[in-house]
Write a protein that holds these residues in place. Sequence first.
Motif, PDB file in Angstrom:
ATOM      1  N   LEU A   1       0.982  -1.292  -0.201  1.00  0.00           N
ATOM      2  CA  LEU A   1      -0.151   0.021  -0.056  1.00  0.00           C
ATOM      3  C   LEU A   1       0.643   1.229   0.052  1.00  0.00           C
ATOM      4  CD1 LEU A   1      -2.635   1.092   0.621  1.00  0.00           C
ATOM      5  CD2 LEU A   1      -2.815   1.303   2.907  1.00  0.00           C
ATOM      6  N   SER A   2       1.878   1.195   0.241  1.00  0.00           N
ATOM      7  CA  SER A   2       2.860   2.333   0.753  1.00  0.00           C
ATOM      8  C   SER A   2       3.515   2.295  -0.491  1.00  0.00           C
ATOM      9  CB  SER A   2       3.536   1.850   2.064  1.00  0.00           C
ATOM     10  OG  SER A   2       4.987   3.629   1.839  1.00  0.00           O
ATOM     11  N   ARG A   3       4.301   1.997  -1.335  1.00  0.00           N
ATOM     12  CA  ARG A   3       4.853   1.602  -1.994  1.00  0.00           C
ATOM     13  C   ARG A   3       3.747   2.081  -3.300  1.00  0.00           C
ATOM     14  NH1 ARG A   3       7.928  -3.830  -1.539  1.00  0.00           N
ATOM     15  NH2 ARG A   3       9.771  -2.556  -0.971  1.00  0.00           N
ATOM     16  N   THR A   4       2.228   1.635  -3.650  1.00  0.00           N
ATOM     17  CA  THR A   4       0.819   2.498  -4.325  1.00  0.00           C
ATOM     18  C   THR A   4       1.257   3.661  -4.224  1.00  0.00           C
ATOM     19  OG1 THR A   4       0.045  -0.099  -4.609  1.00  0.00           O
ATOM     20  CG2 THR A   4      -1.094   1.939  -5.363  1.00  0.00           C
ATOM     21  N   LEU A   5       0.902   3.920  -2.768  1.00  0.00           N
ATOM     22  CA  LEU A   5      -0.167   5.652  -2.819  1.00  0.00           C
ATOM     23  C   LEU A   5       1.655   7.077  -3.244  1.00  0.00           C
ATOM     24  CD1 LEU A   5      -1.420   5.519   0.778  1.00  0.00           C
ATOM     25  CD2 LEU A   5      -2.240   5.481  -1.053  1.00  0.00           C
ATOM     26  N   ALA A   6       2.865   6.361  -3.086  1.00  0.00           N
ATOM     27  CA  ALA A   6       3.631   6.901  -3.589  1.00  0.00           C
ATOM     28  C   ALA A   6       3.952   7.225  -4.918  1.00  0.00           C
ATOM     29  CB  ALA A   6       5.604   6.486  -3.010  1.00  0.00           C
ATOM     30  N   PHE A   7       3.625   5.802  -5.968  1.00  0.00           N
ATOM     31  CA  PHE A   7       3.409   5.226  -7.161  1.00  0.00           C
ATOM     32  C   PHE A   7       2.321   6.967  -7.570  1.00  0.00           C
ATOM     33  CE2 PHE A   7       0.831   4.057 -10.736  1.00  0.00           C
ATOM     34  CZ  PHE A   7       2.703   3.764 -11.575  1.00  0.00           C
ATOM     35  N   LEU A   8       1.384   6.488  -6.925  1.00  0.00           N
ATOM     36  CA  LEU A   8       0.339   7.328  -7.543  1.00  0.00           C
ATOM     37  C   LEU A   8       0.580   8.980  -6.538  1.00  0.00           C
ATOM     38  CD1 LEU A   8      -2.872   5.510  -6.257  1.00  0.00           C
ATOM     39  CD2 LEU A   8      -2.111   5.827  -8.428  1.00  0.00           C
ATOM     40  N   ARG A   9       1.715   9.913  -5.897  1.00  0.00           N
ATOM     41  CA  ARG A   9       1.675  10.554  -5.650  1.00  0.00           C
ATOM     42  C   ARG A   9       2.676  11.406  -6.627  1.00  0.00           C
ATOM     43  NH1 ARG A   9       1.630   8.901  -0.060  1.00  0.00           N
ATOM     44  NH2 ARG A   9       4.355   8.997  -0.195  1.00  0.00           N
ATOM     45  N   VAL A  10       3.576  10.698  -7.354  1.00  0.00           N
ATOM     46  CA  VAL A  10       5.025  11.031  -8.328  1.00  0.00           C
ATOM     47  C   VAL A  10       4.016  11.493 -10.020  1.00  0.00           C
ATOM     48  CG1 VAL A  10       6.653  10.799  -9.566  1.00  0.00           C
ATOM     49  CG2 VAL A  10       6.016   9.278  -6.972  1.00  0.00           C
ATOM     50  N   PRO A  11       4.156  12.986  -9.902  1.00  0.00           N
ATOM     51  CA  PRO A  11       3.690  13.384 -10.964  1.00  0.00           C
ATOM     52  C   PRO A  11       4.346  13.314 -12.277  1.00  0.00           C
ATOM     53  CG  PRO A  11       4.515  15.276 -10.144  1.00  0.00           C
ATOM     54  CD  PRO A  11       4.849  14.178  -9.128  1.00  0.00           C
ATOM     55  N   PRO A  12       3.570  12.831 -13.181  1.00  0.00           N
ATOM     56  CA  PRO A  12       2.380  13.398 -13.423  1.00  0.00           C
ATOM     57  C   PRO A  12       0.874  12.478 -13.274  1.00  0.00           C
ATOM     58  CG  PRO A  12       2.609  12.213 -15.619  1.00  0.00           C
ATOM     59  CD  PRO A  12       4.219  12.001 -14.158  1.00  0.00           C
ATOM     60  N   LEU A  13       1.153  11.339 -12.649  1.00  0.00           N
ATOM     61  CA  LEU A  13      -0.484  10.908 -11.707  1.00  0.00           C
ATOM     62  C   LEU A  13      -0.925  11.554 -10.663  1.00  0.00           C
ATOM     63  CD1 LEU A  13       1.545   7.462 -10.957  1.00  0.00           C
ATOM     64  CD2 LEU A  13       0.057   7.127 -13.069  1.00  0.00           C
ATOM     65  N   ASP A  14      -0.104  12.210  -9.417  1.00  0.00           N
ATOM     66  CA  ASP A  14      -0.699  12.812  -8.940  1.00  0.00           C
ATOM     67  C   ASP A  14      -1.528  14.822  -9.754  1.00  0.00           C
ATOM     68  OD1 ASP A  14      -2.405  15.340  -6.812  1.00  0.00           O
ATOM     69  OD2 ASP A  14      -0.765  14.551  -6.018  1.00  0.00           O
ATOM     70  N   GLN A  15      -2.569  14.926 -10.435  1.00  0.00           N
ATOM     71  CA  GLN A  15      -2.747  15.209 -11.210  1.00  0.00           C
ATOM     72  C   GLN A  15      -3.152  17.235  -9.986  1.00  0.00           C
ATOM     73  OE1 GLN A  15      -6.776  13.921 -12.424  1.00  0.00           O
ATOM     74  NE2 GLN A  15      -5.975  12.743 -13.359  1.00  0.00           N
ATOM     75  N   THR A  16      -2.782  17.022  -8.471  1.00  0.00           N
ATOM     76  CA  THR A  16      -3.158  18.333  -8.488  1.00  0.00           C
ATOM     77  C   THR A  16      -1.894  18.792  -8.319  1.00  0.00           C
ATOM     78  OG1 THR A  16      -2.636  17.018  -6.043  1.00  0.00           O
ATOM     79  CG2 THR A  16      -5.062  17.383  -6.969  1.00  0.00           C
ATOM     80  N   THR A  17      -0.407  18.457  -8.745  1.00  0.00           N
ATOM     81  CA  THR A  17       0.633  19.004  -8.698  1.00  0.00           C
ATOM     82  C   THR A  17       0.288  19.772  -9.885  1.00  0.00           C
ATOM     83  OG1 THR A  17       1.755  17.272  -9.091  1.00  0.00           O
ATOM     84  CG2 THR A  17       1.583  16.783  -6.850  1.00  0.00           C
TER      85      THR A  17
END
Length: 197
Positions: free
Chosen positions: A181-197
């Motif tokens: 889960l931690s690795r998944t959330l880190a993956f999702l936070r990395v631009p361009p995945l995280d659309q808010t950054t």
Amino acid sequence: MANIVLFHHVLGLTPGITAFADELRQAGHIVHTPDLFEGRTFGSIEEGMGYVQQVGFGAVIERGTRAVEDLPADLVYAGFSLGVLCAQKLAQTRSGARGALLYYACVPLSEFGDAWPDGVPVQVHGMDADPFFVGEGDIGFAREVVESAGQGELFLYPGDQHYFADRTLPSYDPDAAALLLSRTLAFLRVPPLDQTT
């Protein structure tokens, strides 16, 4: 915030799958959980595989493809075991994919194309002694996908369980699940995945 489609494993859209989706939602992501089995769930891999063989793998994958028709193109495709078929196919073939999360399984690149699409990061997760992931060759396919992707990671966890991140099953491994889960959330936070950054 990422927009994610999460495809379930061969037991169906179980409470364990929806619980994982809820954890991603709690982190601020939008998560869609299509039901590929039209309301059916199963108590064992053998029962679930019996159903899949009855309706056909192609039909199950087609249900996954139809499930995203009305969703935007910029999706992260995620799948557990059987659900990897849908997630990997869509990540490789549907324009606009932002990433892929493949849990417990991987299929050959050639199943859905010649190469992994440019600019689509991928993570593959599995246990290093899982008789399905390792014994059936998925680990080799995972290495092929990760190498082709460029932005790819393969994470191996010690153990021999298949559904190790499903807290509702006896195969649950809390330490490995927390790391996944931690690795998944880190993956999702990395631009361009995280659309808010």
